[in-house]
Write an enzyme that holds these catalytic residues in place. Structure first.
Site, short mmCIF file in Angstrom:
data_model
loop_
_atom_site.label_atom_id
_atom_site.label_comp_id
_atom_site.label_asym_id
_atom_site.label_seq_id
_atom_site.Cartn_x
_atom_site.Cartn_y
_atom_site.Cartn_z
N HIS A 108 0.83 -1.21 0.00
CA HIS A 108 0.00 0.00 0.00
C HIS A 108 0.87 1.26 0.00
CE1 HIS A 108 -3.26 2.78 1.12
NE2 HIS A 108 -2.37 3.31 1.94
N GLU A 109 1.87 1.30 0.87
CA GLU A 109 2.73 2.48 0.93
C GLU A 109 3.51 2.66 -0.38
OE1 GLU A 109 2.18 4.55 3.10
OE2 GLU A 109 1.02 3.25 4.43
N HIS A 112 1.62 4.53 -2.98
CA HIS A 112 1.78 5.99 -2.98
C HIS A 112 3.02 6.40 -3.77
CE1 HIS A 112 -1.52 6.72 -0.32
NE2 HIS A 112 -1.00 6.05 0.68
N HIS A 116 3.16 8.84 -7.01
CA HIS A 116 4.09 9.97 -7.14
C HIS A 116 4.84 9.89 -8.46
CE1 HIS A 116 7.55 12.49 -5.19
NE2 HIS A 116 6.82 13.20 -6.02
#
Length: 242
Positions: A108-109, A112, A116
């Site tokens: 999940h991280e 991100h 980006h």
């Protein structure tokens, strides 16, 4: 704006306060459920034997991202992606663990980080608003309490109005966060589903999906809580002025 003022003017303090209580109870239940799910899936070993760090590094490589570092940070459930220094920050329970939960959170991280790298519009908007939110959050801390005091004892609504406006910005930010979080989970689950070397069974994938769904719900209730708080103070301001 006049229509909104008309509506808020008919929302009583009691109704707004009851709404806040309900949202608080729901938030407590969701937070408890998420932590319960995380603890449950933290006990289930990933068949591939990969750690959260391994999963994060593989997802970054598979997406052609080589300028993001995966590091460990202190705390529990402190996992986050920092776009400023391009780091995926994983808590020790995720970084070192070889469980279904750690794989889901790490992916999940990294979702991100992929956002980006792909210039995902909602993440770009969210990042752009961070300086504004920092100012608005500071204003909220000081103006709401002082504003309420001045409204009731000096009949001066202006400080509270500033606080309500700042709170509206913070509330909007919490709703802007929702598509960012849901999209990161979507990217994570899609990648996990296509990487049998990471998650080797349908059961593991379903468990990861369940954990990330409850994590997303914590952001939903946080946004609703912010909205309920905004309605409470806005109705106080409008009722007092009327």
């Amino acid at each position: 704006m006049d229509h909104l003022s008309f509506i808020l003017g008919y929302i009583s303090y009691g109704s707004a306060w009851l709404l806040m209580i309900i949202i608080t109870i729901v938030s407590f239940i969701v937070q408890w459920r998420f932590k319960s799910k995380f603890n449950q899936y933290s006990e289930i070993a990933l068949l591939s034997g990969m750690s959260g760090k391994d999963v994060a590094e593989k997802m970054l490589r598979d997406n052609g991202i080589y300028d993001v570092q995966v590091i460990s940070v202190e705390g529990q459930l402190t996992d986050h992606y920092n776009p400023e220094d391009k780091t995926v920050n994983l808590s020790p329970d995720v970084y070192h663990s070889r469980s279904v939960a750690s794989a889901a959170v790490a992916a999940h991280e990294c979702g991100h980080a992929v956002q980006h790298a792909r210039s995902y519009a909602w993440l770009t908007l969210r990042s752009t608003l961070v300086p504004v939110i920092n100012v608005a959050s500071t204003l909220v801390q000081w103006t709401l309490f002082i504003g309420v005091m001045l409204l009731f004892f000096a009949h001066n609504p202006y400080i509270l109005a500033i606080g309500v406006a700042a709170l509206a910005v913070v509330t909007a930010f919490s709703f802007i966060t929702l598509p960012v979080e849901f999209d990161a989970s979507r990217r994570a689950l899609a990648w996990l589903n296509n990487n049998y070397s990471v998650m080797q069974t349908t059961g593991e994938h379903e468990q990861a999906k369940d954990a990330l769904w409850w994590a997303a719900m914590t952001y939903v209730v946080a946004a609703l809580s912010a909205l309920a708080t905004l309605v409470y103070y806005a109705s106080m301001l409008m009722n007092r002025r009327n």
